[in-house]
Write an enzyme that holds these catalytic residues in place. Structure first.
Site, mmCIF file in Angstrom:
data_model
loop_
_atom_site.group_PDB
_atom_site.id
_atom_site.type_symbol
_atom_site.label_atom_id
_atom_site.label_comp_id
_atom_site.label_asym_id
_atom_site.label_seq_id
_atom_site.Cartn_x
_atom_site.Cartn_y
_atom_site.Cartn_z
ATOM 1 C CB THR A 1 30.304 39.294 -2.802
ATOM 2 O OG1 THR A 1 29.750 39.463 -1.494
ATOM 3 C CG2 THR A 1 31.603 40.070 -2.879
ATOM 4 C CB SER B 1 29.069 33.456 4.178
ATOM 5 O OG SER B 1 29.427 32.085 4.208
ATOM 6 C CE LYS B 2 27.704 34.993 -2.331
ATOM 7 N NZ LYS B 2 28.217 35.496 -3.587
ATOM 8 C CD GLN B 3 31.059 31.570 0.373
ATOM 9 O OE1 GLN B 3 30.770 32.315 1.305
ATOM 10 N NE2 GLN B 3 31.098 31.985 -0.887
#
Ligand code: GLU
Length: 296
Positions: free
Chosen positions: A17, A245-247
């Protein structure tokens, strides 16, 4: 279905992802160290069954990042999207045994059924399935396939880092999805089938996945598969205190200085290893891991 557990086989199973970041490197490094410390094999499996969440090219980037860190798999990596036949076979086995059943419920149906029963139960944003379709579809078309958790009782296991764990699967999670309404295979089924087919004896992964372990142990039991040992590693937290996380700002690993990234991952694992050369640091880290995590 059967599995060979004669010697240590570990794996790292990233979902593509996005690229590896400081958090996912911790799980990759720990699983590699544990395999090396046991004189075992280390496999890489790209978990891309959830196609819509995958990012094009992230799989190859992850493999390059691992290689830059000196974490090389013993054998060709596998892609879950290219091996759906064994998932179908496992589902058929569970259907034939009357353990998997078709489910017609939408999320709104599940929420309504919970309200009617006077309880709104969620687990990590997922509604606990109240078992509506266990007794049949009442003429409605099946959307998804679920595994019955009836009489699962308390699932107990010992995590190599977290110690004794327990979960009342039927009450806390409920019958869970094996094949989704959009036709995609669920992570729980794919991971259990692949760990068994690849002869994985030891699952080493991030602590955020520990909560999935009882579902996987139950599924292994229903399929007649041996359970691997489990070790869940500490998480790297983002600025908002949640798993990196990317977020919440995780940056792709900086490939210009893999040793710095490994040192940081090693600190999260509590490893004492010092060296200015990458191969030497890895060798020292294996020694340090042996001291911290006795062979099992
Ligand atoms: N593919 C999962 C993830 O990237 C990990 C699965 C596992 O290690 O069991 O979060």
């Amino acid at each position: 279905m059967s599995s060979d557990r004669s010697c240590y086989v570990g794996r790292f199973a990233p979902s593509p992802t996005g690229p590896l970041h400081a958090g996912s490197l911790v799980a990759a490094l720990a699983s590699w160290l544990d395999a090396r410390a046991h004189g075992g094999r280390w496999l890489v499996r790209i978990e891309d069954v959830d196609g819509p969440r995958c990012v094009a090219g992230a799989d190859h980037l992850i493999l390059q990042q691992l290689a830059a860190c000196g974490l090389l798999p013993d054998g060709e990596p596998v892609w879950q999207s290219q091996r759906c036949a064994p998932y179908e076979q496992a589902l058929e086995q569970l259907q034939a045994a009357g353990l998997a059943y078709g489910c017609a419920c939408t999320r709104a149906d599940i929420a309504r059924a919970q309200e009617a029963a006077g309880q709104v139960q969620q687990r990590h944003g997922e509604l606990v399935y109240p078992g509506t379709c266990r007794a049949g579809l009442n003429g409605r078309p099946a959307r998804a396939w679920r595994l019955s958790t009836e009489n699962s009782g308390r699932i107990e296991w010992t995590d190599r880092r977290l110690g004794a764990q327990t979960q009342d699967l039927e009450r806390e999670v409920g019958d869970f999805v094996l094949k989704r309404a959009d036709g995609l295979w669920a992570y729980q089924l794919a991971v259990v089938v692949d760990d068994a087919l690849q002869g994985v004896t030891d699952v080493v992964r991030g602590e955020d996945l520990a909560d999935n372990t009882p579902r996987q142990l139950w599924l292994q039991r229903q399929l007649g598969l041996a359970a691997p040992r489990y070790l869940h590693t500490p998480l790297v937290l983002g600025a908002n205190g949640e798993k990196l996380s990317k977020q919440n700002g995780a940056l792709a690993l900086d490939l210009s200085d893999p040793l710095a990234a490994l040192r940081q991952a090693g600190n999260t694992l509590g490893l004492q290893a010092e060296s200015t050369s990458l191969p030497d640091w890895l060798a020292k880290a294996v020694q340090a891991w042996r001291g911290m995590m006795p062979a099992c």
